[in-house]
Design a protein around this motif. Structure first.
Motif, mmCIF file in Angstrom:
data_model
loop_
_atom_site.group_PDB
_atom_site.id
_atom_site.type_symbol
_atom_site.label_atom_id
_atom_site.label_comp_id
_atom_site.label_asym_id
_atom_site.label_seq_id
_atom_site.Cartn_x
_atom_site.Cartn_y
_atom_site.Cartn_z
ATOM 1 N N PRO A 1 7.136 0.957 2.366
ATOM 2 C CA PRO A 1 6.423 2.065 3.019
ATOM 3 C C PRO A 1 7.080 2.443 4.346
ATOM 4 O O PRO A 1 7.642 1.588 5.046
ATOM 5 C CB PRO A 1 5.018 1.492 3.239
ATOM 6 C CG PRO A 1 4.882 0.399 2.236
ATOM 7 C CD PRO A 1 6.256 -0.190 2.092
ATOM 8 N N CYS B 1 3.644 7.474 3.400
ATOM 9 C CA CYS B 1 2.254 7.149 3.722
ATOM 10 C C CYS B 1 1.463 8.440 3.825
ATOM 11 O O CYS B 1 2.014 9.488 4.199
ATOM 12 C CB CYS B 1 2.173 6.366 5.033
ATOM 13 S SG CYS B 1 2.868 4.701 4.928
ATOM 14 N N ASN C 1 -2.218 5.154 4.845
ATOM 15 C CA ASN C 1 -2.111 4.286 3.683
ATOM 16 C C ASN C 1 -0.864 4.602 2.867
ATOM 17 O O ASN C 1 -0.305 5.703 2.957
ATOM 18 C CB ASN C 1 -3.338 4.458 2.777
ATOM 19 C CG ASN C 1 -4.624 4.191 3.518
ATOM 20 O OD1 ASN C 1 -4.753 3.204 4.228
ATOM 21 N ND2 ASN C 1 -5.598 5.088 3.356
ATOM 22 N N VAL C 2 -0.432 3.636 2.072
ATOM 23 C CA VAL C 2 0.644 3.910 1.134
ATOM 24 C C VAL C 2 0.210 5.063 0.221
ATOM 25 O O VAL C 2 -0.888 5.048 -0.343
ATOM 26 C CB VAL C 2 0.973 2.659 0.287
ATOM 27 C CG1 VAL C 2 2.002 2.991 -0.780
ATOM 28 C CG2 VAL C 2 1.479 1.533 1.185
ATOM 29 N N LEU D 1 4.127 6.613 -4.621
ATOM 30 C CA LEU D 1 4.517 5.320 -5.186
ATOM 31 C C LEU D 1 4.722 5.442 -6.692
ATOM 32 O O LEU D 1 5.693 4.908 -7.244
ATOM 33 C CB LEU D 1 3.460 4.266 -4.886
ATOM 34 C CG LEU D 1 3.643 2.909 -5.578
ATOM 35 C CD1 LEU D 1 4.947 2.251 -5.149
ATOM 36 C CD2 LEU D 1 2.456 1.985 -5.293
ATOM 37 N N ILE E 1 4.920 -4.736 1.024
ATOM 38 C CA ILE E 1 3.786 -4.135 1.727
ATOM 39 C C ILE E 1 3.282 -5.119 2.780
ATOM 40 O O ILE E 1 3.587 -6.309 2.741
ATOM 41 C CB ILE E 1 2.642 -3.783 0.758
ATOM 42 C CG1 ILE E 1 2.084 -5.045 0.088
ATOM 43 C CG2 ILE E 1 3.102 -2.757 -0.260
ATOM 44 C CD1 ILE E 1 0.800 -4.832 -0.694
ATOM 45 N N SER F 1 -2.873 -3.310 6.241
ATOM 46 C CA SER F 1 -1.699 -2.490 6.476
ATOM 47 C C SER F 1 -1.214 -2.574 7.914
ATOM 48 O O SER F 1 -1.927 -3.034 8.813
ATOM 49 C CB SER F 1 -2.026 -1.032 6.152
ATOM 50 O OG SER F 1 -3.009 -0.555 7.046
#
Length: 997
Positions: free
Chosen positions: A597, A620, A625-626, A631, A647, A651
């Motif tokens: 990330p 992100c 957040n991812v 992804l 990760i 986070s």
């Protein structure tokens, strides 16, 4: 009159438990903070923060908490199972006397061991001066122009030299030549590192270095067998073909033999352990690197430099930080994050205390004893190689018989092979030791003084040192205990460490390092064990290590743990190597893509690059957040090459991401493994386990969650924890496995029979498997073994309920700060219900747009309030990331909150025009005592506001020793050695001439 009822015994005993000592807020304070947050209990708050999908259903399967007395008694019994023999094994580790003034006032002093990495220069002047002393010491002894502020160990320092030479040499070769005289553990770590980077190693006799086409050469000086080579012609030959020469050197030997820089070395590395730092079963010890000035911008690790402050005075700072992994990420020259600062400080003060004459005297005595032992053995017809400093290579003997006899006298020697033995003497060796050692071989010494009179030195005549070293006044002024004691106190008084104040650094988890946890570290049964001591002597260590591994496995939900990595970044690297080896074992060695990330810490992409992986960044979303959609795209795009995702959880931005289980499923479906950075484990222990929600591997920071102190930037421990399918791919625990037969003429000396697995029973468990295809990542089997008792004590003292409660209070404290500061500073990212995890990011960017006040200005202004700043501009530029930990009381939290609110009022005064946009207390912070007491005050705001912005500061005030440090000047004028003494006395001598970039 009513009588107060006697409480039951159980309640009385409860109050002796350690848990209440470690956790800062009491029951009433916890209740008050919960009311602020609108929750009835810690359990309710936990349920509101932690996603149900990852929450552990059962409590940790660990014992209950113990009192300090009980825990110390338990670990004392374990320590008693170790046997402390006199060790003459050498191989890079030597006996030394830690001066008691250094033991008590550095190693056992929280002013030194609880400090943080000196990223905030103004409140780190003391420890940076100590590190400048270290750099000067190393540069002087090695004859090089510049040295860094320590590395992890000699073997990994050699690996860093290998890559520094690759970046800097003119030669286009891909071969790195390694002398077969290097220490076995160094060769093993070089193999591990070179394989991932695609570098070809050529191991051979020294003479081959002059002819092999290579970009770099590594020599050992003196070598692992004690020989002192004349390498000047070899260095000239290497330079002629565009190669660089790296040398692994012994600092004590360099007081008597020519400095490598004098005969052509370009890079010098080594270990400062014998400068007052105990064996500790392998660590921690401060390694070093020195090099020519031309390579300083490519040099790995930290450099302490000298700049100017706002008053025009000299001030120390970390210089050339753009070299470091947190800036360069996958383009970084190394993944180094933690160093060995505390141990470097000890080594530097050892040199300060003894001075050049004292060090030379220690070296001469050590050499004389070695020369006398050699003479006695030769007199008995035993063959001893010549040209040595402190290590004898004895051949033509029945090694097994000698070792058996030595064991009866509680003596350890180095086993080389069946007819050869190594004997390394050191500062601690006595006359009686020499007589006993000679007797092992049947040589009698009737009169040591008579032998002394008849025996010449054994140093090669053409390699004796003639150049001066340690001429700076600091190494010639503090030789009495009073003088050194006061010098150490003066340096400590300049700094802010945990013994003075909360250090609210996000991600770095600066929590209580309890005294009871620290006490066992200096016990002889832990401190005085050589890392290659035979297994029968290390039963206690192996019990403690096995128990700690089991504790960590239970806390994380993984199946196996390696304690070898001696930093968090090394743990990352080990985890990625395990993933890569796992894929290869399945015929999928082509999997080389690592998804990371964009918010990740810089060590993540740097470690992936070192492991031979290609970094692909995952976006992100607006909440930090991812981005699951991105992804999915990346996982599909690289499904045939996907090796792993890295990760951090919670986070990097301090939130429990809801989609972590889905994330794991996406990566697994594409054939990859999930690596979870354990930096934020303090938000998980007792609540959730990465190994149970889909993660395959984590590194843990024992210097964060598990209470090993940060030590001013090290030591750290970064164990690698894995699920069962990755366990066979944890790092090997001894050198030698995998060396092709006949590769060099002394292959057996590099681990085949030489103490192979010393201290570790073969096949003790999966973690010690010698069959792993992954080589050692650090110099010793258990890395920084001597500080593992700290984490063992922490877990044992807290127990299953205490660990869970600590995590819950960490969540509570972070959310309390975020809620109290919400009217003044917005929290950038939150999770469900507006709650954060164990840290919060305060967004100062809107303030800069309006007032010109930056996050850095706030960080510097906090110094005036006696606080170390939160994490500055990470993971988002222009923000402050705050992590209070569970150890801070409500009083300390409120003290920090009051400071931040007052700072916000000062910013508001700038908005309103009551304070000038440029001439205000934030722009000129920190304010020194000299500034506010000067006869002339030129600022538009009052002195009182500068010095005492809150009334409580009149009762207890920390004064920054320097004003704000000029970073740009320091990077343009790189000066990394001790400042001429005249500069601190007002003399006009310029300090910025040498080493100018």
């Amino acid at each position: 009159m009513s009588q107060t009822p006697t409480p039951p015994l159980r309640d009385l005993e409860h109050h002796d438990a350690f848990v209440e000592r470690h956790i800062g807020p009491g029951e009433a304070e916890i209740a008050q903070m919960l009311r602020t947050l609108g929750h009835d209990s810690l359990e309710a708050l936990t349920d509101a923060i932690v996603p149900a999908a990852i929450k552990s259903a059962a409590p940790l399967a660990l014992p209950g908490s113990l009192t300090e007395v009980e825990a110390l008694a338990k670990i004392r019994a374990i320590a008693a199972k170790n046997q402390v023999f006199r060790s003459f094994i050498g191989q890079g580790y030597y006996g030394t006397h830690t001066p008691n003034v250094i033991l008590r006032n550095i190693l056992e002093n929280p002013a030194w061991y609880t400090a943080y990495t000196p990223y905030q220069a103004e409140i780190s002047q003391g420890r940076m001066e100590a590190l400048i002393n270290f750099q000067t010491m190393v540069a002087d002894l090695t004859g090089m122009e510049i040295a860094n502020a320590s590395l992890l160990d000699e073997a990994t320092a050699a690996a860093e030299a290998m890559t520094l030479a690759k970046r800097s040499a003119k030669s286009k070769s891909n071969v790195f030549f390694v002398s077969q005289g290097v220490h076995p553990q160094t060769l093993e770590v070089l193999r591990t590192r070179a394989e991932g980077l695609g570098i070809a190693l050529h191991v051979g006799p020294d003479a081959e270095a002059a002819t092999v086409d290579s970009y770099g050469v590594l020599l050992q000086y003196p070598d692992t067998f004690g020989r002192i080579g004349d390498y000047q012609a070899l260095a000239e030959a290497a330079h002629a073909r565009g190669a660089l020469v790296a040398v692994a050197a012994d600092l004590l030997a360099l007081t008597l033999i020519a400095a490598p820089g004098e005969w052509g070395a370009d890079i010098v590395i080594g270990n400062s352990q014998r400068f007052g730092v105990p064996f500790g079963f392998g660590g921690p010890h401060a390694a070093f690197m020195a090099c020519r000035d031309a390579y300083k911008r490519s040099m790995p690790g930290r450099l302490i430099g000298v700049s100017l402050d706002a008053e025009g005075k000299n001030a120390y700072r970390l210089t050339l930080q753009t070299r470091e992994q947190h800036i360069r990420r996958e383009k970084a020259t190394s993944n180094i994050c933690t160093a060995q600062v505390l141990l470097a400080v000890m080594a530097s003060m050892y040199a300060v205390y003894h001075g050049p004459e004292g060090l030379t005297r220690i070296a001469r005595r050590t050499h004389r004893l070695a020369a006398l032992l050699a003479a006695a053995l030769r007199g008995a017809g035993i063959e001893v190689a010549g040209g040595f400093f402190d290590t004898l290579h004895v051949s033509g003997v029945d090694a097994d018989a000698v070792h058996a006899k030595a064991e009866t006298l509680r003596i350890n020697l180095r086993q080389i092979h069946g007819t050869c033995i190594g004997i390394s003497l050191d500062e601690t060796t006595t006359r009686e030791d020499v007589i006993a050692l000679a007797g092992l071989f049947g040589a009698d010494i009737d009169d040591l003084d008579e032998l002394d009179a008849a025996t010449a030195d054994a140093l090669p005549a053409g390699l004796r040192r003639t150049s001066p070293f340690l001429t700076h006044p600091v190494f010639n002024s503090h030789h009495s205990e009073h003088a050194l004691l006061r010098y150490l106190r003066a340096l400590a008084d300049k700094d802010l460490a945990m013994d003075r104040t909360m250090i609210p650094l996000g991600s770095c988890t600066m929590k209580l390092n309890a005294t009871a946890e620290m006490i066992p570290v200096t016990w002889p049964e832990f401190a005085n064990i050589h890392p290659l001591a035979p297994a029968a002597q290390t039963v206690g260590y192996r019990q403690l290590i096995g128990e700690l591994e089991a504790m960590l496995a239970e806390c994380t939900g993984y199946d196996a743990v390696s304690l070898q990595p001696n930093s968090g970044a090394q743990g990352e690297y080990a985890g990625l190597l395990a993933i890569r080896a796992y894929h290869r074992s399945r015929g999928e060695g082509h999997r080389d893509v690592c998804l990371i990330p964009e918010s990740a810490h810089g060590t993540n992409p740097a470690s992936a690059q070192m492991a031979g992986m290609q970094v692909v960044v995952v976006k992100c979303d607006a909440q930090g957040n991812v981005d699951v959609a991105d992804l999915r795209v990346r996982a599909e795009q690289f499904k045939d090459r996907l090796a792993a995702i890295m990760i951090t959880y919670p986070s990097t931005h301090g939130v429990f991401e809801e989609a972590v289980v889905e994330l794991c499923e996406i990566v697994h479906a594409a054939g990859g493994q999930v690596y979870t950075d354990g930096a934020n484990m303090n938000a998980l222990v007792g609540l959730a386990k990465p190994g149970q929600w889909g993660s395959d591997v984590s590194h843990l920071n024992l210097h964060k969650t598990f209470c090993i102190p940060h030590g001013g930037g090290g030591p750290g421990v970064g164990p690698c924890a894995v699920k069962a399918h990755l366990a066979p791919f944890l790092p090997r625990t001894s050198p030698g496995a995998g060396i092709p037969a006949g590769e060099n003429q002394e292959a057996s000396i590099h681990g085949r029979t030489a103490q192979q697995g010393a201290g570790i029973p073969a096949a003790e468990s999966r973690r010690t498997s010698q069959e792993s295809p992954v080589g050692m990542v650090s110099a010793t089997a258990y890395g920084s073994a001597s500080i593992l008792p700290i984490s063992w004590m922490y877990i044992t003292l807290m127990g299953t309920a205490g660990l869970r409660r600590a995590t819950q209070v960490a969540l509570l404290n972070a959310n309390y700060i975020a809620r109290r500061l919400a009217p003044h500073y917005p929290t950038l990212y939150t999770g469900r219900g507006g709650l954060v995890a164990h840290e919060c990011i305060l967004d100062l960017r809107p303030l800069k747009d309006v007032t010109g006040i930056s996050a850095e200005d706030v960080a510097k202004r906090l110094i005036d309030f006696g606080f170390h700043a939160p994490t500055l501009s990470f993971p988002v530029a222009g923000t402050l990331m705050v992590e209070p930990t569970e150890s801070e009381s409500l009083y300390e939290l409120d003290r920090f909150i009051d400071a931040m609110i007052q700072i916000r009022e000062e910013i508001r005064a700038i908005e309103d025009g009551r304070l000038d946009r440029e001439d205000n207390p934030l722009k000129h912070a920190p304010h020194t005592a000299t500034m506010v007491s000067a006869s002339e005050w030129t600022h538009a705001y009052p002195r009182e506001l500068a010095a005492f912005p809150l009334p409580t500061l009149r009762l207890q005030k920390y004064w920054s020793p320097v004003a704000r440090v000029d970073n740009i000047y320091g990077d343009k004028n790189v000066f990394c050695s001790c400042v001429p003494i005249g500069d601190f006395q007002g003399e006009p001598e310029a300090f910025s001439e040498p080493n100018v970039a």
